[in-house]
Structure formats: C-alpha cells, structure tokens
Write an enzyme that holds these catalytic residues in place. Structure first.
Site, PDB file in Angstrom:
ATOM      1  N   LYS A 216      -0.591   9.758  -5.661  1.00 12.88           N
ATOM      2  CA  LYS A 216       0.171   8.731  -6.399  1.00 12.88           C
ATOM      3  C   LYS A 216       1.441   9.317  -7.016  1.00 12.88           C
ATOM      4  O   LYS A 216       2.341   8.574  -7.401  1.00 12.88           O
ATOM      5  CB  LYS A 216      -0.713   8.074  -7.459  1.00 12.88           C
ATOM      6  N   HIS A 241      -0.831   6.815  -0.492  1.00 17.86           N
ATOM      7  CA  HIS A 241      -1.188   7.889  -1.445  1.00 17.86           C
ATOM      8  C   HIS A 241      -2.269   8.853  -0.950  1.00 17.86           C
ATOM      9  O   HIS A 241      -2.189  10.044  -1.255  1.00 17.86           O
ATOM     10  CB  HIS A 241      -1.464   7.335  -2.864  1.00 17.86           C
ATOM     11  N   ASP A 294     -15.024   5.912  -7.365  1.00 20.36           N
ATOM     12  CA  ASP A 294     -13.700   5.323  -7.605  1.00 20.36           C
ATOM     13  C   ASP A 294     -13.843   3.815  -7.851  1.00 20.36           C
ATOM     14  O   ASP A 294     -13.275   3.261  -8.802  1.00 20.36           O
ATOM     15  CB  ASP A 294     -12.832   5.594  -6.352  1.00 20.36           C
TER      16      ASP A 294
HETATM   17 FE   LIG Z   1      -7.006   6.025  -4.599  1.00 23.94          FE
END
Ligand SMILES: [Fe+2]
Length: 355
Positions: A216, A241, A294
C-alpha cells in the site's frame, strides 16, 4: 609435570621390582609399589603424572588383572604393561582385553622392556596431545558457537527492525492500516498455531502477516484515503498492492520467504480473487491463513462506508465464505477458535480502537 616420564613398577617380589628400577631410573622417574593396594594409592595421589605402569600379574593379595581393572576405572589414560612369569596366552589376552598395552615375560629381556616402555610412553604422550587438541578445539568451537549465535541474533534483530520499519511506513500513509497489521498478525498467530505451525515457521507466518499490506506504500494517498467507494481505475490501482508488496520484499534475502503470503493474500479459494485468480492449494497456505485473519480484522473495523460488524456477524460471514472466498478447512479452524478467547479478544481490541 615432570620433564621425565613417570613409571610405576608394581611387583610383590623385591628382585624384579629392583631390576626394573635399575634398568629404567636413568631415563625415567621410577616409583615402586609392592602390592596392588599400594599401587592404587600411588595412582590416587600421582594421578595424571603417571605415564606407564609395569604391573605383575601374580601377586598374593589382589592379582594383577583385578588391579589393572581398578587402575583403568580410576584413570583410563594411564598405560599399563603386564608382567608375568607364567606366560600363558590366555592371561595375556585377558589383560589386553582390560586395556593393557602389552605384557612382558619374566625373566624379562632388556630390549623387550625398552621397546614396551617406550611404546607405552609414546602412546600416553600422544593421548595427552590429543586431549590438549580436543580441549583447544572445544574452546574454539564454543567461541564459534557464541559468534554464530550472536550473528543469528543480529540477523533476528535486523529482521524485526526491518519489519517494524516497513509497518511504520504503511501506518504513516494509511490510517486504516495503522494497527491493522498488528491485529492481523495476532489473529494469524492463533490460526497458525491451531494449524500446527510452530517455532520459526510460525514467526515467519506472523511476520508475513505484519507486512501483508506493505504494498500500500505504492498506492496513492487519494485512493488509500478516499471515503466512499472506489472508481474502477482506483480499484485497479488498489489491487496492485500485493504485487507491489512482493516487489518491495524481493530484493532482501531474509524477507523473501514472506512473499507468497503477501502476494496471494487477496486470492480467493474459488479462484475469483486477485491478482492471479489462482484457486485452492495453488494459493500458498500462509496466504490462505492471512486472508482469513485479514478479513476478520477488516470486518471488525469501522470503514468509511460501514460500521464495524459484530463478532457474530463476522463468524456468520466467515461461515458463508467457506469454500468460496476462504479455505473451508481454515474457516473451520477459525470458527472453532472463536470461543471463548478470540471473540473476547476481538471485542476488547475493537473497543480500544473506537476509543
Ligand atoms: Fe491487503
């Protein structure tokens, strides 16, 4: 240590004892003993000083073979040559079996005595040298071990420092990601342990989780911080990313092992994820684990376009995504883990974030 080698002559008869002494005294330091008991007392006091023992087999109290065994159990490095008037092969073999270097037959031959004595003393000297060498090697070895451990420690510190620097870099750029990396790493640790991943592998997995969004850094702030949904081209940029993350890690040798988890953490189990659209176990296990951690953290966080989901809603979403978005076996692991501590932990974590 005396410069002359030390020989202990053990014989109950004065005659042979003296003959040996006279023969050897000019070149060696000679000590005599008239019994096994006396001999053992000398071994106990002189210890390492004694190089060779000439030991009579036939003695009234304790026979030479018994004394030989006692000497060897006290100090196995002292060389012993047996002396016997009754040269039987069996006796000699028995003595050799218990560690004697050789045997002499009475009445002995001068040359034989000299040959056996010098052979015994040479062997003892060699043993001493070997012992010193081994001790030196042990010192060198332990020094090297220390240096290797120190180097390993440096690498570990360097590694941890690098990972922290990378995380700080994303945190500074993207407020959402601030804290996200650490929480994903914690959740990943629980999942990893439950999958039977431990030690260095677990550390690698957790570090990969910490830096999963490092790419990112390469995404524009306008896209990262945009409130509201992203346009198609912004979405395209955002989707880069994982690849950017892999490029950041690739040049650094000790970061390279984390690449699969970083590169594939947005792949979906059914093959509809990005960037490559790979599916099932084509997606690295660590990436499948990080994907779940995540998602749990993302669902539990407030986003510009929605409120944080409740733990129950999170578990329901995981359940719904098993086999499509997520590896169903890993979902099972996560669902088993939710009670009691993960749920409680998540609730506490989000309370802290909202504060
Ligand atoms: Fe990610």
């Amino acid at each position: 240590m005396n410069s002359k080698a030390t020989i202990l002559v053990v014989d109950d008869e004065f005659g042979p004892r003296e003959s040996f002494r006279m023969l050897l005294k000019d070149r060696y330091r000679v000590i005599t003993a008239a019994s096994g008991k006396e001999a053992l007392a000398v071994v106990d006091t002189e210890g390492d000083e004694i190089d060779l023992i000439l030991l009579d087999i036939r003695m009234p109290e304790e026979d030479g073979i018994t004394v030989l065994q006692k000497i060897k159990s006290r100090n196995p490095e002292i060389e012993v040559a047996m002396v016997t008037a009754y040269a039987s092969v069996e006796t000699a073999r028995n003595a050799l079996k218990h560690g004697a270097i050789d045997y002499l037959i009475k009445p002995f031959d001068r040359d034989d005595v000299e040959e056996i004595v010098s052979r015994g003393i040479a062997r003892r000297r060699k043993q001493r040298e070997n012992k010193v060498t081994i001790q030196r090697l042990q010192v060198v070895n332990s020094t090297l071990q220390g240096e290797i451990e120190k180097a390993r420690e440096d690498v570990r510190e360097h590694f941890a420092g690098t990972v922290q620097a990378l995380i700080a870099a994303i945190d500074a750029k993207d407020h959402y990601t601030a804290g996200h990396s650490e929480r994903v790493a914690s959740l990943t640790r629980y999942l990893g342990e439950s999958c039977g991943i431990f030690d260095r592998e677990l550390e690698l997995l957790c570090q990969a989780a910490q830096v999963h969004d490092i790419g990112k850094i390469g995404i524009s702030e306008a896209v990262l911080r945009k409130k509201g949904s992203l346009l198609e081209e912004e979405m395209e940029e955002m989707r880069m990313h994982p690849a950017i993350g892999a490029e950041i890690l690739a040049p650094v040798n000790f970061l390279r092992d984390m690449i699969p988890a970083v590169l594939y953490h947005h792949e979906r189990y059914d093959g509809t994820g990005y960037l490559q659209g790979i599916e099932r176990d084509q997606i690295a296990l660590y990436a499948r684990i990080v994907a779940i951690a995540d998602a749990i953290d993302a669902m539990g966080s407030d986003r510009p376009y929605r409120e944080a989901m409740s733990p129950e809603q999170i578990w329901q979403s995981l359940y719904n995504g098993a086999g499509t978005q997520f590896d169903p076996e890993l979902v099972e692991v996560a669902l088993k883990l939710r009670l009691p501590y993960i749920q409680q932990r998540l609730t506490e974590t989000y309370k802290q974030i909202k504060r």
